[in-house]
Design an enzyme around this catalytic site. Sequence first.
Site, PDB file in Angstrom:
ATOM      1  N   ASP A 278       0.866  -1.176   0.000  1.00 48.15           N
ATOM      2  CA  ASP A 278       0.000   0.000   0.000  1.00 48.15           C
ATOM      3  C   ASP A 278       0.909   1.234   0.000  1.00 48.15           C
ATOM      4  O   ASP A 278       2.136   1.151   0.095  1.00 48.15           O
ATOM      5  CB  ASP A 278      -0.974  -0.004   1.192  1.00 48.15           C
ATOM      6  CG  ASP A 278      -2.210   0.865   0.913  1.00 48.15           C
ATOM      7  OD1 ASP A 278      -2.167   1.702  -0.009  1.00 48.15           O
ATOM      8  OD2 ASP A 278      -3.215   0.710   1.623  1.00 48.15           O
TER       9      ASP A 278
HETATM   10  C1  NOJ Z   1      -4.082   3.844   0.162  1.00 51.11           C
HETATM   11  C2  NOJ Z   1      -5.275   2.961   0.348  1.00 51.11           C
HETATM   12  O1  NOJ Z   1      -5.184   2.280   1.581  1.00 51.11           O
HETATM   13  C3  NOJ Z   1      -5.450   1.939  -0.744  1.00 51.11           C
HETATM   14  O2  NOJ Z   1      -6.652   1.261  -0.548  1.00 51.11           O
HETATM   15  C4  NOJ Z   1      -5.398   2.605  -2.087  1.00 51.11           C
HETATM   16  O3  NOJ Z   1      -5.659   1.692  -3.102  1.00 51.11           O
HETATM   17  C5  NOJ Z   1      -4.028   3.230  -2.242  1.00 51.11           C
HETATM   18  N1  NOJ Z   1      -3.840   4.240  -1.214  1.00 51.11           N
HETATM   19  C6  NOJ Z   1      -3.820   3.864  -3.612  1.00 51.11           C
HETATM   20  O4  NOJ Z   1      -4.500   5.041  -3.712  1.00 51.11           O
END
Ligand code: NOJ
Length: 742
Positions: A278
């Site tokens: 993430d």
């Molecule tokens: C953080 C989020 O937790 C995740 O779900 C998301 O896909 C990513 N950022 C990308 O934006």
Amino acid sequence: MKNFLTSTTLFLIISFSCIAQQKENRQEDIFIKNLLSRMTLDEKLGQMNQTHFNTTVDSMCMKVRKGQIGSLLNIDPKQINRIQRAAVKESRLGIPLIIGRDVIHGYKTIFPIPLGQAASFNPRVPENGARVAATESREQGIVWTFAPMLDISRDARWGRIAESLGEDPYLASIMGAAMVRGFQGNKLSDNNSMAACLKHFVGYGAAEGGRDYNSTNIPIHLMRNVYLPPFQKAIEAGAATLMTSFNDNDGIPSSGNDFLLRTVLRDEWKFDGFVVSDWESMSEMIEHGYAKDKKDVARISLKAGMDMEMTSETYLKNIKELIKEGSVSVKDVDNAVLNILRIKYRLGLFENPYVDEKVVSTIYSPEHLRKARQAAVESAVLLKNANNILPLKSTAKIAIIGPMANAAHDQLGTWSFDGDKNKTITPLKALQTEYSTVNYVYEPGLTYSRDKSLNFYKAIKAVESADVAVVFVGEESILSGEAHSLSNINLIGQQSELIKAIKSTGKPVVMVVIAGRPLTIERDLPYVDAVLYNFHPGTMGGLAIMDLLFGKENPSGKLPVTFVREVGQIPMYYNHNNTGRPAQDWIPAMDNIPQEAPQTSLGNTSFYLDSGKNPLFPFGYGLSYSKFEYSDLQLSATEIPQNGSLIAKAVIKNTSKVDGSEVVQLYIRDLVGSIARPVKELKGFQKIFLKAGESKTVEFNLNAIDLAFYGRDLIKKVEPGDFEIWISKNSDEGLKGRFVVR
Ligand code: NOJ
């Protein structure tokens, strides 16, 4: 003869498709290995690097040309061809970029938030929603979405419950797999398919206290039996990629957890796609106190089995040195790169890297809007309907009140970066367009959900002039979603006061909730005659709500999460263990406890003195304008072997004068296990349509293997013993039987 031919033909078709698949796999393998053999270490590290588009196109192109980027996220679709050209035509090996974006519940045509889609208990809803999202995205060059989110969520304080498929592993598995099928279509390379990304692996929804990013402490049995299954099912459905979560579980951050990423994901589940971290979840292992510095981060994650790094660039900057030192190997890098190239190959990017700029756009097509409207209809849950006040009479004069009646932006919910609020049909807009014959007056009373003003004079006057008030309350979209947790989940601002003021007119009141989570609405129920609950319903939400309010459609959604009475009851979920002292039916009302009552006079069982043992509404609950009666539960066997199965059936009758759909649910309880088992577990559901007066026999085929779980020895198997079984309309009631597994 005919049968023989049919089975021979079937056999030949299956054999040919297996041979074709094997040939394709071989070609894929040869292609990616050949490419890998020509790559420098720098180019390999570039493939493992995902960058956020945060600079100018020119400087991004420079990095791409040097092979320093394998994937981009959040890029303006208009720039995709230009940057892709830099990768394909101007970099040494011409490896295309994989372009990702958070297309969570629609790209432009926004469907209800995932929690709402789960409430439909109809897998075609998430499948259609994901199909529409993939079609609209891929035509823009977005080939990879970061969905579905499969985090089991049992805490409404957590803002991301909005993005979840609820509290139950079975429901989340069915709906999550349906989303994967929808996003990925028949073939990843089709021009209307995109790669799915299962997230967040794993346990993120169990954040302590419901505060986003918080630590989790999920013991291994719970992990195996509750948190992991939706991921496994979605991988079996063919999901191409997976994202690790932000949380640490029992002290180990997911982005450095080799047990999860290697043992479970690769060795047990045979996942052959790629894993992405993430956003900075790798470098955040420093804040977690699990890595010393960025070099340590890169070592831990690579060893754990992380293939692509989202945004923090520790791989790009440290792996060379780590290889020199001998703490990681080129083979570790090669494995990661092969996983990434495999998915790029399957997406057809090497053959068709560019966006077709002449394609006729499907965005907001009538077909997409129709599906979004149907999804919003099926996602709404009717929680109360005293004296059958709903559906409304088309001749009645309606007072439209409340801050959510015309909240075009908020109705789209969290994660709708690309949805256009000007295309949103709010309830008010529905009245101005398709429902323009309705006699209504509009006075919001509050301008937005947090509005603290208390001047309801105009709203009250409007209601006095009408036959019935429909009050639209709930939450702005900013109040749920990532990093938007709440410690108080009552209706925010002065919305409860508004409802009371409206009730004081003596007119019937319908409360329509539009929110990102299950709110604690017990205190509002006495002031309303009906409640229609909508999890942010998306572009077509207003029309769907009017369809339901006026009876053009009949509510059929069921709750995918328990609705608690008070926030302090959290976590409360239907599939909990029993405790050694489950609460009795009789629970003393707190106000009736005599002063100086003896300590044990209340019975020493498990409940809250002030809010009892029950939720406000149980998992699986939802009303309809029809009335359904359940009868005649029959089991085809009351004893089955561990490899056997039984059929459970019951008769469901629509005893009303209104056609409608009902979600018939199958629950079991394993009475004794090598570890304590939940008091109920959902094992099946079917949404059936019954005309007024019609009956149907609904059959569930329950295989003993469906009862398997990870017991004391952590081996998944069926444990012989006694089981209870229910066919029911929600998790709290139903026709009950028993059977034994020998
Ligand atoms: C953080 C989020 O937790 C995740 O779900 C998301 O896909 C990513 N950022 C990308 O934006």
